[in-house]
Each structure stands twice: as C-alpha cells, then as structure tokens.
Design a protein around this motif. Structure first.
Motif, PDB file in Angstrom:
ATOM      1  N   TRP A 214     -49.910 -66.910  89.496  1.00 49.64           N
ATOM      2  CA  TRP A 214     -51.411 -66.820  89.384  1.00 49.64           C
ATOM      3  C   TRP A 214     -52.018 -66.776  90.793  1.00 49.64           C
ATOM      4  O   TRP A 214     -51.709 -67.201  91.686  1.00 49.64           O
ATOM      5  N   SER A 215     -52.955 -65.968  90.752  1.00 51.48           N
ATOM      6  CA  SER A 215     -53.792 -65.628  91.913  1.00 51.48           C
ATOM      7  C   SER A 215     -55.370 -65.441  91.815  1.00 51.48           C
ATOM      8  O   SER A 215     -55.789 -65.062  90.860  1.00 51.48           O
ATOM      9  N   TYR A 216     -56.027 -66.216  92.754  1.00 52.80           N
ATOM     10  CA  TYR A 216     -57.362 -66.131  92.742  1.00 52.80           C
ATOM     11  C   TYR A 216     -57.659 -64.604  93.074  1.00 52.80           C
ATOM     12  O   TYR A 216     -57.142 -63.828  93.933  1.00 52.80           O
ATOM     13  N   LEU A 217     -58.652 -64.268  92.387  1.00 54.07           N
ATOM     14  CA  LEU A 217     -59.034 -62.758  92.512  1.00 54.07           C
ATOM     15  C   LEU A 217     -60.344 -62.488  93.147  1.00 54.07           C
ATOM     16  O   LEU A 217     -60.710 -62.179  93.978  1.00 54.07           O
ATOM     17  N   TYR A 218     -61.803 -62.991  92.533  1.00 55.09           N
ATOM     18  CA  TYR A 218     -62.931 -63.235  93.123  1.00 55.09           C
ATOM     19  C   TYR A 218     -63.911 -63.802  92.511  1.00 55.09           C
ATOM     20  O   TYR A 218     -63.502 -64.285  91.313  1.00 55.09           O
ATOM     21  N   PRO A 219     -65.079 -64.258  93.031  1.00 50.84           N
ATOM     22  CA  PRO A 219     -65.988 -64.946  92.367  1.00 50.84           C
ATOM     23  C   PRO A 219     -66.907 -64.256  91.516  1.00 50.84           C
ATOM     24  O   PRO A 219     -67.110 -63.213  91.825  1.00 50.84           O
ATOM     25  N   LEU A 220     -67.176 -64.837  90.610  1.00 53.97           N
ATOM     26  CA  LEU A 220     -68.439 -64.227  89.689  1.00 53.97           C
ATOM     27  C   LEU A 220     -69.722 -64.894  90.133  1.00 53.97           C
ATOM     28  O   LEU A 220     -70.752 -64.251  89.642  1.00 53.97           O
ATOM     29  N   ALA A 221     -69.855 -66.029  90.507  1.00 53.76           N
ATOM     30  CA  ALA A 221     -70.985 -66.591  91.005  1.00 53.76           C
ATOM     31  C   ALA A 221     -70.647 -67.687  91.940  1.00 53.76           C
ATOM     32  O   ALA A 221     -69.386 -68.425  92.023  1.00 53.76           O
ATOM     33  N   THR A 222     -71.437 -67.996  93.077  1.00 50.26           N
ATOM     34  CA  THR A 222     -71.173 -68.782  94.170  1.00 50.26           C
ATOM     35  C   THR A 222     -72.430 -69.851  94.151  1.00 50.26           C
ATOM     36  O   THR A 222     -73.700 -69.360  94.044  1.00 50.26           O
ATOM     37  N   HIS A 223     -72.348 -71.101  94.398  1.00 52.40           N
ATOM     38  CA  HIS A 223     -73.337 -72.049  94.598  1.00 52.40           C
ATOM     39  C   HIS A 223     -74.740 -71.910  93.714  1.00 52.40           C
ATOM     40  O   HIS A 223     -75.664 -71.992  94.219  1.00 52.40           O
ATOM     41  N   ILE A 224     -74.209 -71.920  92.276  1.00 49.10           N
ATOM     42  CA  ILE A 224     -75.467 -71.966  91.018  1.00 49.10           C
ATOM     43  C   ILE A 224     -75.343 -73.422  90.680  1.00 49.10           C
ATOM     44  O   ILE A 224     -74.518 -74.186  90.859  1.00 49.10           O
ATOM     45  N   PRO A 225     -76.553 -73.512  90.243  1.00 52.34           N
ATOM     46  CA  PRO A 225     -76.563 -75.007  89.840  1.00 52.34           C
ATOM     47  C   PRO A 225     -75.569 -75.426  88.696  1.00 52.34           C
ATOM     48  O   PRO A 225     -75.327 -74.723  87.760  1.00 52.34           O
ATOM     49  N   ASN A 226     -75.334 -76.645  88.575  1.00 53.34           N
ATOM     50  CA  ASN A 226     -74.226 -77.054  87.487  1.00 53.34           C
ATOM     51  C   ASN A 226     -75.217 -77.425  86.235  1.00 53.34           C
ATOM     52  O   ASN A 226     -75.186 -78.623  85.950  1.00 53.34           O
ATOM     53  N   SER A 227     -75.500 -76.461  85.687  1.00 50.76           N
ATOM     54  CA  SER A 227     -76.347 -76.563  84.470  1.00 50.76           C
ATOM     55  C   SER A 227     -75.467 -76.507  83.068  1.00 50.76           C
ATOM     56  O   SER A 227     -76.020 -76.707  81.983  1.00 50.76           O
ATOM     57  N   GLY A 228     -74.165 -76.194  83.272  1.00 52.97           N
ATOM     58  CA  GLY A 228     -73.449 -76.232  81.964  1.00 52.97           C
ATOM     59  C   GLY A 228     -73.310 -74.994  81.299  1.00 52.97           C
ATOM     60  O   GLY A 228     -72.781 -74.735  80.100  1.00 52.97           O
TER      61      GLY A 228
END
Length: 822
Positions: A214-228
C-alpha cells in the motif's frame, strides 16, 4: 491422537491439589511477561478468573481491550480496559504488533491507555504488547482482531456515495462531482485531511520477491472542517500515479503529516480508481479498457493454471448451503440479505470455498438461480467465477496472492472491470474464469448428536447413549482431527437431576490448529464459545479467522466451525442441550473412530471399541452403554476447559466416564396415560422424541429433540448425490432452451433463421452422467420448421381461396352460408 493439551491439564491438576478455590491475596508472583501460563504460585491463564487463582496483577498485564476488532487497514483507536496509569507521557506508550510493527499510543485525561491498530496485510487474531517506558520493555500483552475491510461496520469507515458512480467515473454519461461521507464522532477532530492510497503487488508472480504494498499517493483535501462529508470534481492524476488502478481513501486528523502511517483514521472501501485515471481513459474508455483486458489475458497466459486444484462446486443450491464445512455464503450475493447480487444479477445466492487452494491460494465461487440451478459462465455473465486470489485471503497471508481482499481485486475484480464493465468484451474474461460444472462434486458425509443424547452415525446407525462424562465423538488420524463432548444430567425446576443426560460442551482441534469449544453458558443458558480455553466475545464480529480454521456465529444460537481439511461442525441450541452435526469430505472414508462410528458405508461396524472389537447390530442398550463408556476422554488428551471448581471436581478429578451414574435405558421408560397421549401427539413415531419426553418428563425437551432430528434428515436430503452430465454447448448458429444439466433434464435445440438442424432435436442427461445425444449442427439452408411453415402456410392460403370461391357461388344462388334461407 496426540495429547493436545497435556501440559495444560497436568499443570491444572498440579496447581490445584485439593478441593475448593485457592485465594491468591498473598501471592507475590506477577503476570508480567507470563500471560497464558499456569505454573507458579498463581495463574496467568485465561481460566484463572473462574478458579480464583489469578495473580493480583493479572488484568494489568493480560489485557482486555475495547473495541477488540477493526479493519486490517488499520487506524482504529482502542482502549486498554481495567488498567490506568498517570505516570507515562504520550510519547512513552508504544504498542507493538506481531513483535515487529510499532505504533504510538497515548494516555488520555482519565489515565486510560490507548493504542492504534496498524496497517496489516492479513486478517485474524494479532498478538500485541504494550510498553510504558518508551520501548525498553513490553510486559503487557493482548490480542487484536484484524478483519477483512468488507466486514467492518459502516460506522467505522467512510462511505463512497453511489459507489458504482465512483467506479464508472469517466465512462459514458458518468462525470461531474463525487461525494463521500463519514461519522464525525468516529474521528474526533476539528479538521481532517483526505488522502488517496494505492495498492499494488510487485515482483515476479509466485516468486519469493512477490510482495504486496500500500502506498500513499496524494491528498484530495487538506485541513478541511470535519463536517462528515466531502464533495469534489475529480481530475486525472499525474502520469506518475497512473499505475495504481485500485485503492482506497483515508481520512485522518490534519495534525498528522500527509501519508503518516498507523495513525487514527477512517478508510473507504477499496475500489477501482476510474475517477483518477488519465485523459486517455476519459477520451475513449472502451479502447483503453480493451487494451488493459488484452494485457491481463497475456499475463494470464504466463501464470500457472490455478483451476486444477480448486474444489468442485455443489450441483444444487441445497447442497451448497448444506455443505457448510467447505462452502460459506458469499457476502456479495446472499439470499438471506435480499439477494443483492451486483456482479451476478441472475443469481439469488452464491457461496465461496472456505479454504483457499493449497498451492496457489485461489478460491472457488458457485452461484445459483432461484430454482436452485447452478449458473455457469458458459451460459451467462451471471455465472460463478473462480478466483486466482481468494477474496478472504489465505494463511500465512501478507504476501501475494494471499492478501485478503486485495489480491482478489488485482487479479479477478479489476480485470472484470476491464473486460466486462468498461468494455463489452466479457467473453474474454469468462474464458479465463470458467465456472466449474460440478461433475466431480461429492457431498460430505453427515453425522449428528442431539437430545438426551442420541447419535446418528456417518453410516446411518442411530442409538442412544446416556453417559455422564466426557467422550470422543470423533477422531481421525488422517488429519489428527479430534472432537470431544461433555454430557451432563438435566436439572429440573425443583433441583433434582434426571436419569437422562445431554451434551453441554463440544471441543475440536485438527493437527496443530487452535482449540475451539462451544458450551452452554451457565448464566444465560445460551451458547458460549472459547478459543484455547478463553471465552470469546461476538459483540463486534460474527466471523473469525483462526489458526487452522474459520469460525462463524449466527444469531447467537448457531456456531459453524470450518476446518482446514474441509471438515465442518455445526453446533446449535434447539432446547436444553447442544445439537452437534459433523460433516466430513470423502477423503475421511475409513479413517474415523469414536461415538459417530466408522465412516465406510457399512453400518455393521459402527460400534467399534478402542481395542478394535466390534459390537454386532442389535446390541442391547445396556451393552451400547459399555461401548459409549469405552470412548471416554483421557485427561492427558482432553480438549475441554475446566474454568470452574464445579468442572474441576466433576470432570477433571473424577473418572471421565462416571461409573456410578445409572441412566434410563430405552424400553425402561413409562408414561402415565395423559403424558403418553401428549407425547404421541407431539412425537408421532419419532422414538427419540418419545424417549426424551419419558426420560425428562418435559414435552419441550422432546420437541427440541424432534426438531433436531428433522433438521438432520433435511440436511441429509439436501446432501443427496445428484448426477450431472456437465455443460452442453448450443449449436453454432443456433440455441438451446435450458441450462439444467442434471440427470433427467432435457435440452431442446433450435437453429437461427436460414439454418436447418442436422442431428437430434433434444438431448437428455442420463443416469450414467452422459448425454443421450451430442449437440447437433445448424447447417445453412432453411430449417425443417421453416419448410413446414411454408408448406402449411401455402395449404392455408389455398384453403382460404377455396372458401372465398364457395361463398361467392352460394351468394349468387341466394343461399346464405351462415344460416337457412331467408
């Protein structure tokens, strides 16, 4: 048979020399680094609590955790129960799994110790230890249950909204936004980061270098509110990420750096990454998928043929559901869950082979239509498809193609997307994953024990043995299989004991597998399951991957044990006593001994003593009592648990067969006229039911026996052998009208327009497993049916013309054809 638990039984006898519990208030010994041991002035064995023999620090070092299970993808925070500390700082708590994988733990504000489960490449029970001194020592020990991602509760993972849309994204008419949701309370933080991880298997297939990653690839979003929830519009990933075509999203606390391993997280289901593929895919997904399908075919050409070592599919749905030692419900197509069969839409139920194939770790799948007919890929894309990688993985796991879920995705599911879902080339896939047509299937043999207790052997002999003690139900040196039972009298409501007994515990081990015991729970009178003498909890999971076996619990009143050999046990609680059914594959023939007899098709030798002497058919009940007593368990080889002083005094210290217990024998029971009338109404000619009513005075006990006996008969009926003639092809340029291939089935053949049938119009599956006629040919030219149509059509036209002529002539002569003269 090897003395499987000799050290345990002898140590318990040695450390408990006299009657009554031993208190340990003054014991100086510690359970540090000693969990599971009995030796010493106090015990660190799981049985110590019931015996009052635990070291004072037992719960400090032999850990209970909550929750006790989570996805093998990791990221689950769990709390150590009954143990608090105020001295360590967060940085000093280290949790080590399998002696090699370390994660950082922490101590919360209340002093409770937490660990985080790591990313694993296996399912099952994972030992772990905890250090409170920054890794200098790991004296605290426990067990974590890692489960297949699809067995994780929806509360514990992120959900891909309209998952099909995610996996078709970029194909025709599938574009726009994608969304995912999660339960905010499952990840208590204000902001989150959403990442994409990709899965691959590297190296030459089936070589020592073949590894899963398993490899980390890239972020889709960073530091967004934990809104669910999160919604985004996918863009093609850079070329360097295009080699990953299956993966999962991970949601973590934004305080962690991107790609940080083994932190608290929520994962989505693993899925085909259509949404991140290149512009080439989006511009012409069919052409792109066809190229991938062809590449997969070329790879398959180079890989070994895994089909040869797979078990044959059961021929009918009834057989598939009854053969629970070798086959289990496929959670992707379950008739008890509404038959939502996404990949097999014509099916109502599928099963998978429980055990992966020994050499290649592959799996069999078998699917069935509503009428119980097996569906074959040669007839329909809904047919069952075998798997190069078993979906549930295979011990020892960790390496391809044995990684649960993921190896199956790479070699069987993603290729299905290439050939069948993203491109219209499904026949190419089905050619490489053909259904097994069941001609080689042999149903298992069945034996049962239930009621007071009554036994039906593998060869169909039935008898009653009312011993009090512990007995060998079955042993088979072929696989070192040992099944033992405990029988006790029933206690009535006024506290007296009946002269009948019933099964209260059953334990099984095969080779060096774990030992599983199912018994009556004292408090709830329900079923209690023990693993290696420790009581298991099923509050979170109903399926467990264990050493040498799989374990499933259904609705709290039925336990299924599936052994590596293909043998299976079903334990249920239809009344006051256990009911036990044992299923054995054909290879066990002539290899069994014990109360369930010698499996060889000959019922006359079922009453074989340990010495080899055989009691003849017609042996009296009192002589059969001696047969049962002869199969008493020896202490040195006992698999059963003694975790209360009642069990120690009554079954460990005393003879395994109680010679002082005088049972009620068949023929010695009497009922008053009123009871006899009620028993006759309930039981009819069921002699087991009638005996249990007489022996216990309880109609409900008799009814439970009647139901258990009926279930045995029903299962025997389901497992009856059937003859299959195998798949029969339709003629080229023609078709057939049926996909049933069992004895007595008849198939009709038809030709397409412009072709005529050369050969038999029908073929019937015969009792010897052959078809009465081969597939006919469809030759160019008008078919016989078409010619007949033309002839009869012409004759009809002549008849109509003649009728019209007659009518006109009659009208001219003033005659009314439909009535009398006016």
């Amino acid at each position: 048979m090897k003395p499987a638990l000799l050290p345990w039984a002898l140590l318990l006898l040695a450390t408990a020399p006299g009657p009554g519990p031993r208190l340990t208030a003054d014991a100086q010994e510690s359970c540090s680094m000693r969990c599971g041991t009995l030796d010493g002035p106090c015990s660190c064995h799981p049985t110590c609590s019931g015996l009052g023999m635990c070291c004072l620090d037992f719960r400090d070092f032999c850990l209970e955790i909550s929750p006790y299970s989570g996805s093998m993808m990791g990221g689950k925070d769990f709390v150590v129960q009954h143990f608090k500390t105020i001295s360590p700082t967060d940085g000093s708590v280290i949790c080590r799994f399998k002696e090699s994988i370390q994660t950082l733990g922490h101590v919360d504000s209340s002093g409770q110790v937490h660990c985080v489960s790591p990313l694993l490449y296996e399912s099952g029970r994972i030992p772990f230890t905890v250090s409170l001194d920054n890794g200098h020592s790991f004296p605290h020990a426990g067990t974590w249950l890692a489960v297949h991602p699809n067995k994780v509760s929806v509360m514990e993972k992120s959900t891909l909204v309209n998952e099909t849309r995610w996996q078709y994204y970029g194909t025709a008419d599938t574009s726009g936004n994608l969304s995912l949701t999660w339960h905010m309370e499952a990840l208590p933080t204000k902001t989150v980061t959403i990442e994409l991880w990709g899965y691959e298997e590297i190296g030459m297939p089936y070589s020592q270098e073949w590894t899963a990653k398993w490899s980390y690839l890239y972020p889709l979003a960073t530091h967004i509110p934990n809104s669910g929830s999160f919604t985004f519009t996918p863009k093609p990933a850079p070329p360097s990420y295009q080699k990953w075509q299956v993966g999962a999203l991970r949601i973590i606390d934004s305080k962690n750096y991107a790609g940080q391993k083994d932190v608290q997280a929520l994962w989505t289901n693993d899925h085909a990454l259509a949404w991140h593929l290149s512009d080439d895919f989006r511009e012409d997904p069919v052409a792109w998928a066809r190229t991938q399908c062809q590449a997969w075919e070329e790879l398959e050409e180079q890989l070994p043929n895994f089909l040869e070592e797979l078990p044959a599919c059961p021929c009918t749905l009834a057989q598939a559901r009854a053969d629970s030692g070798r086959f289990f419900t496929d959670y992707g197509c379950d008739m008890e869950q509404g038959s939502v069969c996404t990949y097999h839409p014509e099916a109502v139920h599928c099963v998978r082979s429980v055990q992966a194939s020994p050499r290649y770790g592959s799996g069999q799948q078998c699917c069935y239509s509503e009428d119980g007919t097996q569906l074959l890929t040669a007839d329909s894309s809904s047919g069952s498809t075998p798997d190069r990688g078993h979906d549930w993985g295979a011990p020892p796991f960790r390496t391809p193609p044995r990684v649960p879920g993921m190896s199956h995705w790479l070699y069987d599911v993603l290729s299905f997307y290439y050939c069948c879902l993203w491109a219209p080339d499904c026949p190419r896939y089905m050619q490489r994953r053909p259904s097994n047509d069941c001609r080689d299937y042999r149903p298992p043999s069945l034996a049962s024990a239930f009621g007071d207790p009554h036994f039906v052997t593998f060869d169909g002999t039935n008898f009653t043995f009312n011993g009090r003690g512990e007995y060998v139900l079955l042993e088979a040196a072929l696989t070192d299989l040992n099944v033992q039972v405990r029988a006790q009298p029933r206690t009535t409501s006024n506290g007296t004991q009946t002269r009948g007994t019933g099964l209260t515990a059953v334990a099984v081990q095969e080779g060096n597998s774990d030992v599983v015991e199912v018994r009556l729970a004292n408090r709830t009178r329900g079923l209690e399951v023990l693993l290696n003498q420790e009581v298991l909890s099923f509050t979170e999971q109903s399926w467990m991957d264990l050493k040498g076996m799989f374990l499933s619990v259904a609705a709290g009143d039925r336990v299924s044990i599936m052994l590596a050999s293909g043998a299976g046990l079903e334990v249920s609680l239809p009344g006051p006593f256990l009911s036990v059914s044992v299923l054995l594959p054909e290879k066990f023939r002539t290899h069994t001994h014990g109360l369930l007899g010698t499996l060889n098709g000959d019922p006359t030798d079922d009453f074989t003593l340990r010495s080899g002497r055989v009691l003849p058919p017609g042996t009296s009940p009192r002589e059969l009592f001696l047969f049962g007593a002869d199969w008493a368990v020896h202490n040195a080889s006992s698999l059963l648990t003694y975790d209360s002083w009642f069990l120690v005094h009554n079954f460990l210290y005393r003879p395994k067969h109680d010679p002082t217990f005088e049972p009620l024998f068949p023929g010695e029971t009497t009922l008053n006229p009123s009871q006899a009338q009620e028993a006759a109404k309930l039981c009819g000619d069921d002699h087991f039911c009638n005996f249990d009513v007489a022996a216990t005075g309880s109609l409900s006990t008799g009814n439970a026996t009647r139901v258990a006996y009926q279930l045995h008969h029903h299962r025997m009926q389901s497992l009856q052998p059937v003859v299959s003639c195998g798949w029969l092809a339709p003629p080229p340029n023609g078709k057939k009208d049926s996909n049933r291939y069992l004895a007595g089935s008849t198939i009709y053949f038809h030709c397409d327009n412009g072709y005529s049938l050369a050969g038999a119009e029908t073929s019937t599956c015969q009792a010897d497993g052959t078809w009465s006629s081969p597939t006919p040919k469809c030759q160019p030219g008008r078919s016989y049916a078409v010619l007949l149509g033309i002839i009869f059509g012409g004759l009809a036209m002549v008849a109509v013309a003649t009728l019209v002529y007659v009518l006109l002539r009659r009208r001219k002569g003033n005659i009314h054809v439909w009535g009398t003269q006016p």
